[in-house]
Enzyme design. Structure first.
Site, short mmCIF file in Angstrom:
data_model
loop_
_atom_site.label_atom_id
_atom_site.label_comp_id
_atom_site.label_asym_id
_atom_site.label_seq_id
_atom_site.Cartn_x
_atom_site.Cartn_y
_atom_site.Cartn_z
N LYS A 13 0.83 -1.22 0.00
CA LYS A 13 0.00 0.00 0.00
C LYS A 13 0.86 1.27 0.00
O LYS A 13 0.59 2.20 -0.73
CB LYS A 13 -0.94 0.04 1.23
N ARG A 86 -10.52 0.45 9.21
CA ARG A 86 -10.08 -0.93 9.44
C ARG A 86 -11.17 -1.76 10.12
O ARG A 86 -10.97 -2.95 10.34
CB ARG A 86 -8.84 -0.92 10.32
N ARG A 125 11.80 -3.98 5.50
CA ARG A 125 11.34 -2.61 5.27
C ARG A 125 12.14 -1.61 6.11
O ARG A 125 12.35 -1.83 7.29
CB ARG A 125 9.88 -2.59 5.73
N ARG A 159 10.56 0.10 11.65
CA ARG A 159 9.44 0.28 12.56
C ARG A 159 9.45 -0.74 13.68
O ARG A 159 9.75 -1.91 13.45
CB ARG A 159 8.12 0.14 11.79
N ARG A 170 -0.66 -8.59 13.52
CA ARG A 170 -1.33 -7.58 12.68
C ARG A 170 -2.12 -8.25 11.55
O ARG A 170 -3.21 -7.81 11.20
CB ARG A 170 -0.29 -6.61 12.10
P1 AMP Z 1 -0.14 0.67 9.67
O1 AMP Z 1 1.01 1.60 9.50
O2 AMP Z 1 -1.34 1.04 8.82
O3 AMP Z 1 0.25 -0.77 9.51
O4 AMP Z 1 -0.64 0.84 11.19
C1 AMP Z 1 0.21 0.57 12.28
C2 AMP Z 1 -0.62 0.30 13.51
O5 AMP Z 1 -1.41 1.47 13.82
C3 AMP Z 1 -1.64 -0.82 13.39
O6 AMP Z 1 -1.06 -2.10 13.63
C4 AMP Z 1 -2.65 -0.42 14.46
O7 AMP Z 1 -2.16 -0.71 15.77
C5 AMP Z 1 -2.69 1.09 14.35
N1 AMP Z 1 -3.72 1.53 13.37
C6 AMP Z 1 -3.51 2.19 12.18
N2 AMP Z 1 -4.67 2.47 11.58
C7 AMP Z 1 -5.65 1.96 12.37
C8 AMP Z 1 -7.07 1.92 12.27
N3 AMP Z 1 -7.70 2.44 11.23
N4 AMP Z 1 -7.75 1.32 13.29
C9 AMP Z 1 -7.12 0.80 14.36
N5 AMP Z 1 -5.78 0.79 14.51
C10 AMP Z 1 -5.04 1.37 13.53
#
Ligand code: AMP
Length: 230
Positions: A13, A86, A125, A159, A170
């Site tokens: 993404k 999400r 990454r 990260r 995740r």
């Molecule tokens: P990402 O960078 O999108 O993989 O997000 C990293 C982390 O942020 C995720 O594993 C969740 O803990 C939190 N997170 C990001 N977006 C959301 C969302 N829309 N709803 C709930 N948790 C989120």
């Protein structure tokens, strides 16, 4: 154009988002990036976010909706949401906000990828903490290992939630809660869904997504100009 980019972590993404911004000039809002910035600010809210994020769990809907509603309100033109919504509750809140503003979604891009490819991609990454540019140690390496090509001497970082155990958590959260959001969008008649095989090379994926979105954008413009003439 307003779109949502969906897919499990590691489906590509972020890479596609960078290219779509270049192509269509939309504002890219990544919930993960917004939450990481808050987490790094050492605020009370940041500490609360970290307790979920570092465990690979979803942040509670009320917190997510409040933060994302604020961020979306600040965007005037085209919008690309990445990582949000999400859960179905988040998708419903987003629909309400966009409907109230008379700016509904035009398309949802759904990316898929196999678990073994996801884990390989995520483990390698790296990001530049200065400009935010993304790299991969094997698939998109910097010229000088460990350092950003653009930001003189900036050391790349990984990260904290990109370790294998957290990635698996995740993925589980994605399957348990986010796949239902894709079904929710598939059931919306007026919405274009673009399905993409994220296992393919990023270049191939880009060409496909850009072609599909360009055609949706052209169609949307035609409908709007018909509306203006009526
Ligand atoms: P990402 O960078 O999108 O993989 O997000 C990293 C982390 O942020 C995720 O594993 C969740 O803990 C939190 N997170 C990001 N977006 C959301 C969302 N829309 N709803 C709930 N948790 C989120």
């Amino acid at each position: 154009m307003r779109i949502v980019l969906m897919g499990p972590p590691g489906a590509g993404k972020g890479t596609q988002a960078e290219r779509l911004v270049r192509e269509f000039g939309m504002k890219h809002l990544s919930s993960g990036d917004i939450f990481r910035a808050e987490k790094d600010s050492d605020s009370k809210l940041g500490a609360r976010l970290a307790s979920y994020m570092d465990a690979g769990e979803l942040v509670p809907d009320d917190v997510v909706v409040e933060m994302m509603t604020k961020a979306i309100t600040r965007v005037d033109g085209g919008l690309m949401l990445d990582g949000f919504p999400r859960t179905v509750a988040q998708a419903e809140a987003l629909d309400k906000q966009l409907a109230a503003a008379g700016r509904p979604l035009d398309a949802v891009v759904v990316m898929t990828a196999d678990d073994d490819i996801i884990v390989k991609r995520i483990a390698g990454r790296r990001t530049c903490p200065v400009c935010g540019r993304g790299y991969h140690v094997a698939f998109m390496p910097p010229k000088r290992p460990g350092y950003c090509d653009d930001c003189d001497g900036a050391e790349l970082t990984q990260r904290s939630d990109d370790c294998e155990e957290t990635v698996r958590q995740r993925l589980e959260a994605y399957r348990a809660q986010t796949e239902a959001v894709i079904e929710y969008y598939r059931n919306c008649d007026s919405l274009n869904i673009v399905d993409v095989d994220g296992n393919l090379d990023a270049e191939v994926v880009s060409v496909e997504v850009i072609k599909a979105l360009a055609s949706i954008e052209a169609q949307t413009k035609k409908v709007h100009s018909r509306g203006d003439q009526a």
